[in-house]
Scaffold this motif. Sequence first.
Motif, PDB file in Angstrom:
ATOM      1  N   UNK A   1      36.089  30.045  34.121  1.00 22.92           N
ATOM      2  CA  UNK A   1      37.418  29.512  33.581  1.00 22.92           C
ATOM      3  C   UNK A   1      37.628  29.562  31.966  1.00 22.92           C
ATOM      4  N   UNK A   2      36.543  29.817  31.223  1.00 24.38           N
ATOM      5  CA  UNK A   2      36.585  30.333  29.930  1.00 24.38           C
ATOM      6  C   UNK A   2      37.003  31.643  29.704  1.00 24.38           C
ATOM      7  N   UNK A   3      36.793  32.531  30.691  1.00 20.15           N
ATOM      8  CA  UNK A   3      37.090  33.684  30.576  1.00 20.15           C
ATOM      9  C   UNK A   3      38.633  34.071  31.068  1.00 20.15           C
ATOM     10  N   UNK A   4      39.039  33.208  31.973  1.00 19.54           N
ATOM     11  CA  UNK A   4      40.255  33.260  32.508  1.00 19.54           C
ATOM     12  C   UNK A   4      41.334  32.578  31.291  1.00 19.54           C
ATOM     13  N   UNK A   5      40.733  31.871  30.621  1.00 21.85           N
ATOM     14  CA  UNK A   5      41.589  31.432  29.418  1.00 21.85           C
ATOM     15  C   UNK A   5      41.813  32.386  28.484  1.00 21.85           C
ATOM     16  N   UNK A   6      40.702  33.302  28.177  1.00 19.30           N
ATOM     17  CA  UNK A   6      40.853  34.377  27.095  1.00 19.30           C
ATOM     18  C   UNK A   6      41.904  35.373  27.542  1.00 19.30           C
ATOM     19  N   UNK A   7      41.686  35.499  29.031  1.00 18.27           N
ATOM     20  CA  UNK A   7      42.736  36.787  29.529  1.00 18.27           C
ATOM     21  C   UNK A   7      44.026  36.148  29.917  1.00 18.27           C
ATOM     22  N   UNK A   8      44.177  34.887  30.067  1.00 16.39           N
ATOM     23  CA  UNK A   8      45.564  34.347  30.371  1.00 16.39           C
ATOM     24  C   UNK A   8      45.686  34.751  32.024  1.00 16.39           C
ATOM     25  N   UNK A   9      44.769  34.347  32.800  1.00 14.61           N
ATOM     26  CA  UNK A   9      45.117  34.415  34.223  1.00 14.61           C
ATOM     27  C   UNK A   9      44.728  32.958  34.774  1.00 14.61           C
ATOM     28  N   UNK A  10      45.816  32.527  35.573  1.00 11.82           N
ATOM     29  CA  UNK A  10      45.834  31.113  36.112  1.00 11.82           C
ATOM     30  C   UNK A  10      44.755  31.240  37.227  1.00 11.82           C
ATOM     31  N   UNK A  11      43.906  29.993  37.291  1.00 12.15           N
ATOM     32  CA  UNK A  11      43.184  29.673  38.100  1.00 12.15           C
ATOM     33  C   UNK A  11      43.517  28.787  39.098  1.00 12.15           C
ATOM     34  N   UNK A  12      43.637  28.687  40.377  1.00 11.69           N
ATOM     35  CA  UNK A  12      44.074  27.857  41.389  1.00 11.69           C
ATOM     36  C   UNK A  12      42.837  27.401  42.121  1.00 11.69           C
ATOM     37  N   UNK A  13      42.816  26.357  42.883  1.00 11.83           N
ATOM     38  CA  UNK A  13      41.813  25.849  43.975  1.00 11.83           C
ATOM     39  C   UNK A  13      42.539  25.202  45.018  1.00 11.83           C
ATOM     40  N   UNK A  14      42.035  25.943  46.244  1.00 14.12           N
ATOM     41  CA  UNK A  14      42.628  25.525  47.443  1.00 14.12           C
ATOM     42  C   UNK A  14      41.537  24.956  48.446  1.00 14.12           C
TER      43      UNK A  14
ATOM     44  N   UNK B   1      50.660  44.645  40.166  1.00 18.62           N
ATOM     45  CA  UNK B   1      50.734  43.867  38.927  1.00 18.62           C
ATOM     46  C   UNK B   1      51.712  42.667  39.401  1.00 18.62           C
ATOM     47  N   UNK B   2      51.425  41.634  38.824  1.00 17.70           N
ATOM     48  CA  UNK B   2      52.305  40.484  39.110  1.00 17.70           C
ATOM     49  C   UNK B   2      51.804  39.632  40.365  1.00 17.70           C
ATOM     50  N   UNK B   3      50.645  39.992  40.897  1.00 18.41           N
ATOM     51  CA  UNK B   3      50.124  39.462  42.113  1.00 18.41           C
ATOM     52  C   UNK B   3      49.400  38.087  41.930  1.00 18.41           C
ATOM     53  N   UNK B   4      49.359  37.391  43.181  1.00 17.44           N
ATOM     54  CA  UNK B   4      48.434  36.311  43.305  1.00 17.44           C
ATOM     55  C   UNK B   4      47.408  36.874  43.998  1.00 17.44           C
ATOM     56  N   UNK B   5      45.952  36.422  43.909  1.00 14.56           N
ATOM     57  CA  UNK B   5      44.992  36.963  44.520  1.00 14.56           C
ATOM     58  C   UNK B   5      44.276  35.692  45.351  1.00 14.56           C
TER      59      UNK B   5
ATOM     60  N   UNK C   1      43.229  32.635  43.323  1.00 16.84           N
ATOM     61  CA  UNK C   1      43.255  31.284  44.196  1.00 16.84           C
ATOM     62  C   UNK C   1      41.867  31.275  44.884  1.00 16.84           C
ATOM     63  N   UNK C   2      41.042  30.280  44.570  1.00 14.42           N
ATOM     64  CA  UNK C   2      39.705  30.189  45.095  1.00 14.42           C
ATOM     65  C   UNK C   2      39.770  29.289  46.344  1.00 14.42           C
ATOM     66  N   UNK C   3      39.307  29.617  47.386  1.00 14.22           N
ATOM     67  CA  UNK C   3      39.729  28.980  48.770  1.00 14.22           C
ATOM     68  C   UNK C   3      38.375  28.077  49.078  1.00 14.22           C
ATOM     69  N   UNK C   4      38.753  27.355  50.148  1.00 10.08           N
ATOM     70  CA  UNK C   4      37.531  26.713  50.826  1.00 10.08           C
ATOM     71  C   UNK C   4      36.913  25.743  49.957  1.00 10.08           C
ATOM     72  N   UNK C   5      37.761  24.872  49.196  1.00 12.94           N
ATOM     73  CA  UNK C   5      37.269  24.007  48.271  1.00 12.94           C
ATOM     74  C   UNK C   5      36.155  24.257  47.442  1.00 12.94           C
ATOM     75  N   UNK C   6      36.111  25.605  46.922  1.00 10.02           N
ATOM     76  CA  UNK C   6      35.151  25.840  46.245  1.00 10.02           C
ATOM     77  C   UNK C   6      35.540  25.600  44.708  1.00 10.02           C
ATOM     78  N   UNK C   7      34.544  25.543  43.891  1.00 12.11           N
ATOM     79  CA  UNK C   7      34.875  25.336  42.383  1.00 12.11           C
ATOM     80  C   UNK C   7      34.370  26.561  41.404  1.00 12.11           C
TER      81      UNK C   7
END
Length: 109
Positions: free
Chosen positions: A79-92, A41-45, A67-73
Amino acid sequence: MKLSKIIGAIDAEAVFFKDDCEIVHAYTGDLLSMVMKNAKSGSIWITVQNHLNIIAVAAMSGIKAIVLCEDMNFSNDVIEKAKEEGICLLKAKDDAYTVSGKIYTLGIR
């Protein structure tokens, strides 16, 4: 460590940023069962997985950011489900190995 500091250190783009939560652990992996077993709990994946199941796994495991890697989208449904669940999404742009190394140097294990 605050998520905003991690975002800067890994040169990531915030696709969805709920809040500047405290990240206490990191996990890198693409096999969902291993993520559920090992992420704390409290992780970044760090992953290359991009489907709705990643949000379910994150919510069940207490993961705060993905964190979604390799410049994927992220897909729009993720994105909509992450907003519902309150999970931050990052792209690297970097691969998972490189992102993991950068996070490791910050002292997050």
